[in-house]
Design a protein around this motif. Structure first.
Motif, short mmCIF file in Angstrom:
data_model
loop_
_atom_site.label_atom_id
_atom_site.label_comp_id
_atom_site.label_asym_id
_atom_site.label_seq_id
_atom_site.Cartn_x
_atom_site.Cartn_y
_atom_site.Cartn_z
N MET A 51 7.93 40.59 47.84
CA MET A 51 7.10 41.77 47.86
C MET A 51 7.97 42.97 48.25
O MET A 51 8.87 42.86 49.06
CB MET A 51 5.96 41.59 48.86
N ASN A 52 7.68 44.11 47.68
CA ASN A 52 8.43 45.33 47.93
C ASN A 52 7.80 46.10 49.09
O ASN A 52 6.78 46.76 48.92
CB ASN A 52 8.48 46.16 46.65
N HIS A 53 8.44 46.03 50.25
CA HIS A 53 7.90 46.71 51.44
C HIS A 53 7.98 48.23 51.30
O HIS A 53 7.18 48.93 51.93
CB HIS A 53 8.63 46.24 52.70
N ASN A 54 8.91 48.73 50.50
CA ASN A 54 9.00 50.18 50.29
C ASN A 54 7.74 50.72 49.61
O ASN A 54 7.31 51.83 49.91
CB ASN A 54 10.24 50.54 49.48
N VAL A 55 7.17 49.96 48.71
CA VAL A 55 5.94 50.39 48.03
C VAL A 55 4.79 50.45 49.04
O VAL A 55 4.02 51.42 49.06
CB VAL A 55 5.60 49.46 46.85
N LEU A 56 4.69 49.44 49.88
CA LEU A 56 3.63 49.45 50.91
C LEU A 56 3.84 50.61 51.88
O LEU A 56 2.88 51.25 52.31
CB LEU A 56 3.60 48.12 51.65
N ARG A 57 5.08 50.86 52.23
CA ARG A 57 5.37 51.97 53.13
C ARG A 57 5.01 53.31 52.48
O ARG A 57 4.48 54.20 53.13
CB ARG A 57 6.84 51.94 53.55
N LEU A 58 5.31 53.44 51.20
CA LEU A 58 4.98 54.66 50.48
C LEU A 58 3.46 54.86 50.45
O LEU A 58 2.96 55.96 50.68
CB LEU A 58 5.54 54.60 49.06
N TYR A 59 2.72 53.79 50.20
CA TYR A 59 1.27 53.91 50.21
C TYR A 59 0.76 54.22 51.62
O TYR A 59 -0.16 55.02 51.80
CB TYR A 59 0.57 52.67 49.64
N ASP A 60 1.38 53.61 52.63
CA ASP A 60 1.01 53.89 54.01
C ASP A 60 1.22 55.37 54.32
O ASP A 60 0.41 55.99 55.01
CB ASP A 60 1.83 53.02 54.97
N TYR A 61 2.31 55.94 53.80
CA TYR A 61 2.54 57.38 53.97
C TYR A 61 1.38 58.17 53.36
O TYR A 61 0.89 59.14 53.96
CB TYR A 61 3.86 57.81 53.32
N ASN A 62 0.92 57.78 52.19
CA ASN A 62 -0.17 58.48 51.52
C ASN A 62 -1.43 58.48 52.39
O ASN A 62 -2.07 59.53 52.55
CB ASN A 62 -0.45 57.81 50.17
N VAL A 63 -1.75 57.34 52.96
CA VAL A 63 -2.93 57.24 53.84
C VAL A 63 -2.71 58.09 55.09
O VAL A 63 -3.60 58.82 55.52
CB VAL A 63 -3.24 55.77 54.20
N TRP A 64 -1.51 58.01 55.67
CA TRP A 64 -1.17 58.80 56.86
C TRP A 64 -1.35 60.28 56.57
O TRP A 64 -1.96 61.01 57.36
CB TRP A 64 0.28 58.49 57.25
N ALA A 65 -0.82 60.74 55.44
CA ALA A 65 -0.91 62.16 55.09
C ALA A 65 -2.36 62.59 54.87
O ALA A 65 -2.77 63.66 55.32
CB ALA A 65 -0.07 62.44 53.85
N ASN A 66 -3.14 61.74 54.21
CA ASN A 66 -4.55 62.08 54.02
C ASN A 66 -5.30 62.11 55.34
O ASN A 66 -6.16 62.97 55.56
CB ASN A 66 -5.20 61.10 53.03
N ARG A 67 -4.95 61.20 56.24
CA ARG A 67 -5.57 61.24 57.59
C ARG A 67 -5.24 62.55 58.30
O ARG A 67 -6.08 63.12 58.98
CB ARG A 67 -5.06 60.08 58.43
N ARG A 68 -3.99 62.98 58.15
CA ARG A 68 -3.59 64.26 58.77
C ARG A 68 -4.43 65.40 58.23
O ARG A 68 -4.84 66.29 58.98
CB ARG A 68 -2.10 64.55 58.51
N VAL A 69 -4.69 65.38 56.94
CA VAL A 69 -5.53 66.42 56.33
C VAL A 69 -6.95 66.32 56.90
O VAL A 69 -7.52 67.33 57.33
CB VAL A 69 -5.55 66.29 54.79
#
Length: 173
Positions: free
Chosen positions: A1-19
């Motif tokens: 499994m590609n952990h970088n992809v999960l991390r990238l998606y986690d960033y997306n959720v983090w950024a939306n939470r910040r908004v």
């Protein structure tokens, strides 16, 4: 499994939470306040962001175009007249489906073909589709920041580097 992809998606959720967190600190009426911009108000751009996330998870999951339209319609109806807190809850619940789906995949870089009734077939991978989802989110978070500034308030910082600083020392996904 590609952990970088999960991390990238986690960033997306983090950024939306910040908004979401930033918007909850501002007067509630700005959520539906008319703005001369790409979208008529913040509610519309947030709805667009969320509905697009739904479309892409469904496409990654091989759902039919008709099923995708039905699900988007259901969420659109559910989100009508919701306040920012309710939309955030709905989004965060849905984002767990992304994590579950991505975590269950053996190879996120494996070749995948998706079909759109207007654009045709596209040979890609799940990792590229996640990159698209995140890039799309980044673009529209920029719209949100500009719109909030037009209304006289500072925008939220959602750059990837701030995510990295905040997550520093936490185990990777």
């Amino acid at each position: 499994m590609n952990h970088n992809v999960l991390r990238l998606y986690d960033y997306n959720v983090w950024a939306n939470r910040r908004v979401f967190n930033h918007l909850k600190e501002l007067p509630s009426e700005i959520y539906r306040q008319e703005v001369k911009s790409v979208f008529p108000n913040l509610e519309e751009v947030i709805g667009h962001l969320f509905k697009t996330d739904i479309v892409w998870l469904c496409a990654m999951s091989d759902k039919s175009y008709e099923d995708i339209q039905q699900l988007v319609g259901r969420y659109s109806e559910e989100m009508k007249n919701q306040n920012i807190e309710e939309v955030e809850r709905t989004y965060l619940e849905f984002s767990k489906q992304y994590v579950d789906f991505l975590s269950s995949q053996e190879d996120l870089d494996a070749s995948k073909t998706i079909t759109h009734p207007m654009y045709g077939k596209l040979k890609t991978s799940l990792s590229e589709l996640v990159q698209h989802v995140v890039n799309h989110g980044t673009y529209h978070r920029g719209n949100i920041t500009a719109m909030v500034r037009q209304m006289g308030y500072p925008g939220p910082s959602t750059d990837f580097i701030f995510y990295l600083y905040e997550k520093q020392g936490e185990p990777s996904l």
